[in-house]
Design a protein around this motif. Structure first.
Motif, short mmCIF file in Angstrom:
data_model
loop_
_atom_site.label_atom_id
_atom_site.label_comp_id
_atom_site.label_asym_id
_atom_site.label_seq_id
_atom_site.Cartn_x
_atom_site.Cartn_y
_atom_site.Cartn_z
N ILE A 93 -6.26 7.95 6.82
CA ILE A 93 -5.95 6.62 7.35
C ILE A 93 -4.54 6.62 7.93
O ILE A 93 -4.29 6.02 8.97
N SER A 129 1.00 0.03 2.24
CA SER A 129 -0.17 0.67 1.64
C SER A 129 -0.51 -0.08 0.36
O SER A 129 0.37 -0.31 -0.48
N THR A 153 -3.96 -1.02 -2.59
CA THR A 153 -5.27 -0.61 -3.09
C THR A 153 -6.18 -1.83 -3.06
O THR A 153 -5.89 -2.85 -3.66
N SER A 154 -7.25 -1.71 -2.30
CA SER A 154 -8.26 -2.77 -2.24
C SER A 154 -9.52 -2.25 -2.93
O SER A 154 -9.54 -1.13 -3.43
N PHE A 187 -11.89 -1.08 -1.58
CA PHE A 187 -12.31 0.10 -0.81
C PHE A 187 -11.43 1.30 -1.09
O PHE A 187 -11.58 2.35 -0.48
N LYS A 229 -7.66 3.14 -1.07
CA LYS A 229 -6.42 3.07 -0.30
C LYS A 229 -6.67 2.32 1.00
O LYS A 229 -7.58 2.65 1.77
N THR A 230 -5.87 1.30 1.23
CA THR A 230 -5.98 0.46 2.41
C THR A 230 -4.59 0.31 3.00
O THR A 230 -3.63 0.05 2.28
N TYR A 249 -6.82 -1.13 7.48
CA TYR A 249 -7.52 0.11 7.75
C TYR A 249 -7.98 0.68 6.41
O TYR A 249 -7.18 0.79 5.48
N PHE A 250 -9.25 1.08 6.33
CA PHE A 250 -9.76 1.61 5.08
C PHE A 250 -10.92 2.55 5.37
O PHE A 250 -11.43 2.63 6.48
N LYS A 251 -11.31 3.27 4.32
CA LYS A 251 -12.41 4.22 4.41
C LYS A 251 -13.51 3.79 3.45
O LYS A 251 -13.23 3.37 2.34
N ASN A 252 -14.76 3.89 3.91
CA ASN A 252 -15.91 3.58 3.08
C ASN A 252 -17.01 4.58 3.43
O ASN A 252 -17.37 4.71 4.60
N TYR A 311 -14.22 5.46 8.65
CA TYR A 311 -13.02 4.64 8.74
C TYR A 311 -13.35 3.33 9.44
O TYR A 311 -14.15 3.30 10.38
#
Length: 183
Positions: free
Chosen positions: A88, A111, A113-114, A116, A118-119, A139-142, A146
């Motif tokens: 990210i 930065s 933590t959500s 999802f 690390k956001t 911006y996040f990863k699932n 991305y």
């Protein structure tokens, strides 16, 4: 170059502009696509979906008309060249280098933590065509993909709608595709 509304600047870099810019961004290690996964997006009661200037689904307050609303939320999948983009942070760092066409560009990156994981939250402000804009993006990863969700606003209504953006992000889930309004 003809005048372009301030809130479509990120979209400008993806699909608009003169041929030179188009060729430049075809080689980019990141680009956005319409989300091609199933997701649930819950909108506040006073928001609606619409087809934006690039015929992609975006969201705006119900009373704002046309393709150039003062406030807009977008949700996009970010396609990446995995040989160049590994995280990210790489996406955010790459995007911070795109400042042509704007004045008084500033950016704050946080930065968090959500749900999802690390956001990265970015707050960007700039002037384009003599109009000041503020853009907050997450911006996040699932599931190895991305995503970005962004809120575009003018400085006068940013505080009025930022809670709506937070609501949409907090209620974003992945599963069967639906878009609903809250009651």
């Amino acid at each position: 170059m003809k005048k372009i509304p301030y809130f479509i600047l990120p979209l400008l870099f993806i699909s608009c502009g003169i041929q030179k810019e188009k060729n430049q961004f075809k080689k980019s290690p990141i680009y956005y696509t319409t989300v091609n996964t199933e997701y649930n997006l819950e909108l506040p009661y006073n928001w609606k979906s619409y087809k934006d200037l690039h015929n992609q689904t975006s969201y705006k307050p119900k009373y704002q008309k046309g393709l150039y609303p003062d406030n807009q939320i977008t949700f996009r999948k970010i396609e990446v060249d995995k040989s160049k983009i590994k995280s990210i942070e790489d996406i955010v760092n790459y995007k911070s280098n795109i400042k042509i066409y704007v004045k008084n560009y500033s950016k704050n990156v946080t930065s968090v933590t959500s749900r999802f994981g690390k956001t990265i939250i970015t707050d960007v402000s700039f002037i384009l065509n003599n109009k000041t804009s503020i853009v907050r993006s997450a911006y996040f990863k699932n599931n190895d993909n991305y995503y970005s969700i962004s809120f575009y606003s003018n400085p006068y209504s940013f505080n009025k709608y930022i809670k709506d953006f937070k609501y949409v992000f907090d209620n974003l889930t992945f599963g069967k595709k639906t878009t609903t309004s809250s009651k």
